[in-house]
Design a protein around this motif. Sequence first.
Motif, PDB file in Angstrom:
ATOM      1  N   THR A  92     -17.833 -11.715   1.263  1.00 48.45           N
ATOM      2  CA  THR A  92     -16.996 -12.541   2.142  1.00 48.45           C
ATOM      3  C   THR A  92     -15.511 -12.321   1.900  1.00 48.45           C
ATOM      4  O   THR A  92     -14.686 -12.826   2.663  1.00 48.45           O
ATOM      5  CB  THR A  92     -17.316 -14.035   1.957  1.00 48.45           C
ATOM      6  OG1 THR A  92     -16.916 -14.446   0.645  1.00 48.45           O
ATOM      7  CG2 THR A  92     -18.803 -14.298   2.148  1.00 48.45           C
ATOM      8  N   VAL A  93     -15.153 -11.580   0.831  1.00 47.89           N
ATOM      9  CA  VAL A  93     -13.754 -11.252   0.575  1.00 47.89           C
ATOM     10  C   VAL A  93     -13.402 -10.024   1.408  1.00 47.89           C
ATOM     11  O   VAL A  93     -13.898  -8.917   1.164  1.00 47.89           O
ATOM     12  CB  VAL A  93     -13.498 -10.968  -0.919  1.00 47.89           C
ATOM     13  CG1 VAL A  93     -12.038 -10.579  -1.137  1.00 47.89           C
ATOM     14  CG2 VAL A  93     -13.840 -12.197  -1.758  1.00 47.89           C
ATOM     15  N   ALA A  94     -12.564 -10.217   2.401  1.00 48.71           N
ATOM     16  CA  ALA A  94     -12.220  -9.132   3.311  1.00 48.71           C
ATOM     17  C   ALA A  94     -11.334  -8.103   2.622  1.00 48.71           C
ATOM     18  O   ALA A  94     -10.531  -8.431   1.740  1.00 48.71           O
ATOM     19  CB  ALA A  94     -11.508  -9.683   4.543  1.00 48.71           C
ATOM     20  N   ALA A  95     -11.477  -6.841   3.030  1.00 51.13           N
ATOM     21  CA  ALA A  95     -10.591  -5.793   2.525  1.00 51.13           C
ATOM     22  C   ALA A  95      -9.170  -6.049   2.994  1.00 51.13           C
ATOM     23  O   ALA A  95      -8.939  -6.686   4.035  1.00 51.13           O
ATOM     24  CB  ALA A  95     -11.064  -4.435   3.024  1.00 51.13           C
ATOM     25  N   SER A  96      -8.201  -5.585   2.229  1.00 51.71           N
ATOM     26  CA  SER A  96      -6.804  -5.744   2.627  1.00 51.71           C
ATOM     27  C   SER A  96      -6.575  -5.103   3.993  1.00 51.71           C
ATOM     28  O   SER A  96      -7.045  -3.983   4.252  1.00 51.71           O
ATOM     29  CB  SER A  96      -5.889  -5.090   1.593  1.00 51.71           C
ATOM     30  OG  SER A  96      -4.560  -5.022   2.081  1.00 51.71           O
ATOM     31  N   PRO A  97      -5.842  -5.756   4.881  1.00 54.82           N
ATOM     32  CA  PRO A  97      -5.620  -5.208   6.224  1.00 54.82           C
ATOM     33  C   PRO A  97      -4.483  -4.197   6.303  1.00 54.82           C
ATOM     34  O   PRO A  97      -4.147  -3.746   7.397  1.00 54.82           O
ATOM     35  CB  PRO A  97      -5.286  -6.459   7.033  1.00 54.82           C
ATOM     36  CG  PRO A  97      -4.590  -7.355   6.059  1.00 54.82           C
ATOM     37  CD  PRO A  97      -5.283  -7.109   4.741  1.00 54.82           C
ATOM     38  N   TYR A  98      -3.911  -3.821   5.154  1.00 55.99           N
ATOM     39  CA  TYR A  98      -2.719  -2.967   5.170  1.00 55.99           C
ATOM     40  C   TYR A  98      -3.094  -1.504   4.921  1.00 55.99           C
ATOM     41  O   TYR A  98      -3.245  -1.066   3.784  1.00 55.99           O
ATOM     42  CB  TYR A  98      -1.697  -3.468   4.154  1.00 55.99           C
ATOM     43  CG  TYR A  98      -1.181  -4.841   4.504  1.00 55.99           C
ATOM     44  CD1 TYR A  98      -0.192  -5.001   5.477  1.00 55.99           C
ATOM     45  CD2 TYR A  98      -1.713  -5.982   3.900  1.00 55.99           C
ATOM     46  CE1 TYR A  98       0.268  -6.258   5.826  1.00 55.99           C
ATOM     47  CE2 TYR A  98      -1.264  -7.249   4.248  1.00 55.99           C
ATOM     48  CZ  TYR A  98      -0.275  -7.377   5.215  1.00 55.99           C
ATOM     49  OH  TYR A  98       0.177  -8.624   5.556  1.00 55.99           O
ATOM     50  N   THR A  99      -3.272  -0.759   6.009  1.00 56.72           N
ATOM     51  CA  THR A  99      -3.555   0.671   5.972  1.00 56.72           C
ATOM     52  C   THR A  99      -2.407   1.407   6.640  1.00 56.72           C
ATOM     53  O   THR A  99      -1.920   0.990   7.704  1.00 56.72           O
ATOM     54  CB  THR A  99      -4.889   0.981   6.672  1.00 56.72           C
ATOM     55  OG1 THR A  99      -5.959   0.421   5.901  1.00 56.72           O
ATOM     56  CG2 THR A  99      -5.112   2.478   6.827  1.00 56.72           C
ATOM     57  N   SER A 150       3.420   4.738   8.455  1.00 56.48           N
ATOM     58  CA  SER A 150       3.429   3.592   9.361  1.00 56.48           C
ATOM     59  C   SER A 150       2.086   2.892   9.302  1.00 56.48           C
ATOM     60  O   SER A 150       1.028   3.523   9.100  1.00 56.48           O
ATOM     61  CB  SER A 150       3.710   4.034  10.799  1.00 56.48           C
ATOM     62  OG  SER A 150       4.977   4.633  10.884  1.00 56.48           O
ATOM     63  N   ARG A 151       2.126   1.604   9.491  1.00 53.71           N
ATOM     64  CA  ARG A 151       0.879   0.835   9.451  1.00 53.71           C
ATOM     65  C   ARG A 151       0.023   1.158  10.667  1.00 53.71           C
ATOM     66  O   ARG A 151       0.515   1.198  11.795  1.00 53.71           O
ATOM     67  CB  ARG A 151       1.185  -0.658   9.385  1.00 53.71           C
ATOM     68  CG  ARG A 151      -0.061  -1.502   9.146  1.00 53.71           C
ATOM     69  CD  ARG A 151       0.279  -2.949   8.984  1.00 53.71           C
ATOM     70  NE  ARG A 151      -0.912  -3.774   8.852  1.00 53.71           N
ATOM     71  CZ  ARG A 151      -0.928  -5.102   8.899  1.00 53.71           C
ATOM     72  NH1 ARG A 151       0.225  -5.748   9.063  1.00 53.71           N
ATOM     73  NH2 ARG A 151      -2.049  -5.768   8.780  1.00 53.71           N
ATOM     74  N   THR A 152      -1.269   1.371  10.384  1.00 56.68           N
ATOM     75  CA  THR A 152      -2.186   1.723  11.480  1.00 56.68           C
ATOM     76  C   THR A 152      -3.064   0.549  11.871  1.00 56.68           C
ATOM     77  O   THR A 152      -3.675   0.567  12.948  1.00 56.68           O
ATOM     78  CB  THR A 152      -3.096   2.895  11.071  1.00 56.68           C
ATOM     79  OG1 THR A 152      -3.887   2.531   9.938  1.00 56.68           O
ATOM     80  CG2 THR A 152      -2.227   4.121  10.720  1.00 56.68           C
ATOM     81  N   ARG A 153      -3.187  -0.428  11.002  1.00 58.19           N
ATOM     82  CA  ARG A 153      -3.955  -1.641  11.345  1.00 58.19           C
ATOM     83  C   ARG A 153      -3.529  -2.792  10.447  1.00 58.19           C
ATOM     84  O   ARG A 153      -2.769  -2.595   9.506  1.00 58.19           O
ATOM     85  CB  ARG A 153      -5.465  -1.408  11.201  1.00 58.19           C
ATOM     86  CG  ARG A 153      -5.967  -1.184   9.769  1.00 58.19           C
ATOM     87  CD  ARG A 153      -7.471  -1.133   9.766  1.00 58.19           C
ATOM     88  NE  ARG A 153      -8.009  -0.814   8.429  1.00 58.19           N
ATOM     89  CZ  ARG A 153      -8.269  -1.721   7.496  1.00 58.19           C
ATOM     90  NH1 ARG A 153      -8.046  -3.004   7.753  1.00 58.19           N
ATOM     91  NH2 ARG A 153      -8.758  -1.369   6.316  1.00 58.19           N
TER      92      ARG A 153
END
Length: 512
Positions: free
Chosen positions: A385-392, A509-512
């Motif tokens: 339930t711990v989501a992966a970091s959204p910073y890619t 640059s951030r992709t998501r």
Amino acid sequence: MPEPAVRRGVLAAAAGLALAVAAPPQIASAEPPACALLGTVGTPELGADETTAGLDAFPAAAIPLPDQVFLRTTAETFNRRWSFAVRDGSVYVKQAAAQGGWRTLPLPGCMAGRIAGVSADDDELMAIDVDGRFFTMDHILSAPADWNWSSRYGTPLWTGPGNTLPPGTIAWTWSVLSPNEDRLWRDTAGNDHNVGGAKVSHVFALTDDGHRIHYVDPWLPLDHSYEMSTPDQGRFRAVALSTSGSTTLVVDRFGNLYTRLYDFDISGADKVFFRYSYEDQRGRPAAPDMLGERIDDHYAAIQLPAPDWLRQPRIPGRITDRISVHKTGIGSNARELRVEGVDGGRTGYWVKELAADHWDFVPTDLPLAGRLLDNPGTDHSADDTVAASPYTYAGLTASGVAVRIESFDVAVSPTPLRLDFADGSHLDLTLHTVDGLRQTVQASGITDQPRAFDGTVEIPADTLATLPDQSAPVREFLQTALAGRRFTETPVRVTTNEFSIEGLGPTLSRTR
């Protein structure tokens, strides 16, 4: 300030008189009582008084309290000389080795009746009031006559106006690693290092429903920006934590237990006073006893990366979320772990030395105070339930090499660094990041405010060993951009939308 003036201030604070040295900071949404306590915390240590001078002046406790404190929690806590407890906003104290004998600890007026928790370690006691404000009592390895309170916290040098628990804190603990009590700590190369010329004191706070740990150092800015990852690359969701001498113990709802030796200095962040290296430091001579001074390159640097989480043996019985770690002697391995539980129908606690391979049970026959955990005997450490970091982030180098950082997290290191070349070949590198020394306020997490890290790009050893077999673009990149070195230091700068690795050139640059 001259010593006599400090001493007078200490005695006044211990007697419960607030010393108004500055306008009280507005650090809570409510209107707490004005409270600015000077104290001695953070100043050079005085010699400890081994007597109980001053204890008889404290009133006898008028409420029932346990004869003995067995676990360091924020309701009841101890160091090697004293035990403390909190009930209904008041603090009580007794000699740790004695059965009973509790007395009421006088508090400054702005603290009286408002204390929500305490945590003792080494010669300092941290108290948190109902607004989450920090108050530190100094010299608790000495006699009560030397005890004194301070509301100071933060840069410069523990003289800031005060701090609070991070928002959303579900559990917290106080940790002190000291040259007097611990003297040494051991890095991942097996080398022992002097603690330094000053103590390393932190509040560790479990937040975000248990999957993030913030540490709040009194020498650092008045923010909550520094973090230590939970186990399994931050996917572990803890329900409790305890820290002593920079050794943290955590447990999840399934009874999985992990320990980690970690603080600001150990992380690799304090380059002002210490030398660090990712190069193998095994076999190098230990540095001489020069506390607080930099040691030349002949001696072993502090091995990076910092020690990771170590899984502890599963406890063979019922347990609760009341966990505890405390010091037992010199060195960072001198730690004892305790977990409240049941064995054979008797209540008590499970206990082991840090490096031991099994747990023993000590019965106390006291009612369980913690919440029972499942402890099913199987591994559930990584919480889905711990989501992966959204910073890619992704981008191209000047020569057209595609660079990608997947799910970057400020608390998690290392991070995979993927490079794809025009001929279809690829290269997997490792990016180590250390959240370095700051003296200005930084927002927590990743925001539009630039966040700087001390970065190191690592070429895997097997890649270097097979360099002649790599594709021509990969060989050229390794020999030019990274000079064929295993480790290359580089500043790293991160914002919500950009990721800069100075040594590689591109701003991703951030992709998501």
